[in-house]
Structure formats: structure tokens, C-alpha cells
Write a protein that holds these residues in place. Structure first.
Motif, PDB file in Angstrom:
ATOM      1  N   UNK A 100       0.754  -1.271   0.107  1.00  0.00           N
ATOM      2  CA  UNK A 100       0.054   0.008  -0.058  1.00  0.00           C
ATOM      3  C   UNK A 100       0.691   1.234  -0.030  1.00  0.00           C
ATOM      4  N   UNK A 101       1.934   1.035   0.664  1.00  0.00           N
ATOM      5  CA  UNK A 101       2.807   2.386   0.616  1.00  0.00           C
ATOM      6  C   UNK A 101       3.545   2.721  -0.808  1.00  0.00           C
ATOM      7  N   UNK A 102       3.771   1.527  -1.459  1.00  0.00           N
ATOM      8  CA  UNK A 102       4.513   1.744  -2.621  1.00  0.00           C
ATOM      9  C   UNK A 102       3.411   1.933  -3.721  1.00  0.00           C
ATOM     10  N   UNK A 103       2.290   1.560  -3.449  1.00  0.00           N
ATOM     11  CA  UNK A 103       1.291   2.178  -4.541  1.00  0.00           C
ATOM     12  C   UNK A 103       0.600   3.551  -4.327  1.00  0.00           C
ATOM     13  N   UNK A 104       0.632   4.004  -3.125  1.00  0.00           N
ATOM     14  CA  UNK A 104      -0.020   5.186  -2.762  1.00  0.00           C
ATOM     15  C   UNK A 104       0.702   6.246  -2.880  1.00  0.00           C
TER      16      UNK A 104
END
Length: 67
Positions: free
Chosen positions: A63-67
Motif C-alpha cells: 500500500x505504501x508503494x502503490x500510494x
């Protein structure tokens, strides 16, 4: 949801570890102490907790990479 999985996994893992140690008689002071059943159930709960924590951690990182 990922955070919930991580927290639930850590709590289950800690519970499984405690149950294992109680079942093996390492931790005393409980009716579970020295009972083989808890030495069997504990590692199962520990593994389930570790899997949930791993999945939660992976989802948090994704989620941190995608957001």
C-alpha cells in the motif's frame, strides 16, 4: 485492513507462544501448565498468527508503494 491483520497476527502469535510454553511446563501457574494438548495447539496458533502478521505486513508495504 492490513493493520488489523498485522495486529491480530502478532497477538495470535504471542498467544500461541504462551500456550506452547505453558503446555511444555516452562510457564507455570495455570491449569494449562504441563498439559500436552496446549503444547500441540500452541504452535498451530503461533503459525497462524505469524502467517497473518506476514500477510498484513506485506499489504502495508504494498500500500505504501502503490500510494
Amino acid at each position: 485492513m492490513a493493520g488489523v491483520l498485522l495486529v491480530l497476527g502478532v497477538l495470535l502469535g504471542a498467544t500461541g507462544l504462551l500456550w506452547t510454553l505453558q503446555g511444555l511446563g516452562v510457564v507455570g501457574g495455570s491449569v494449562m501448565s504441563g498439559v500436552t494438548l496446549w503444547a500441540v495447539i500452541g504452535p498451530v496458533v503461533l503459525v497462524v498468527g505469524l502467517v497473518l502478521a506476514f500477510v498484513g505486513l506485506r499489504r502495508l508495504r504494498a500500500g505504501k508503494r502503490g500510494g
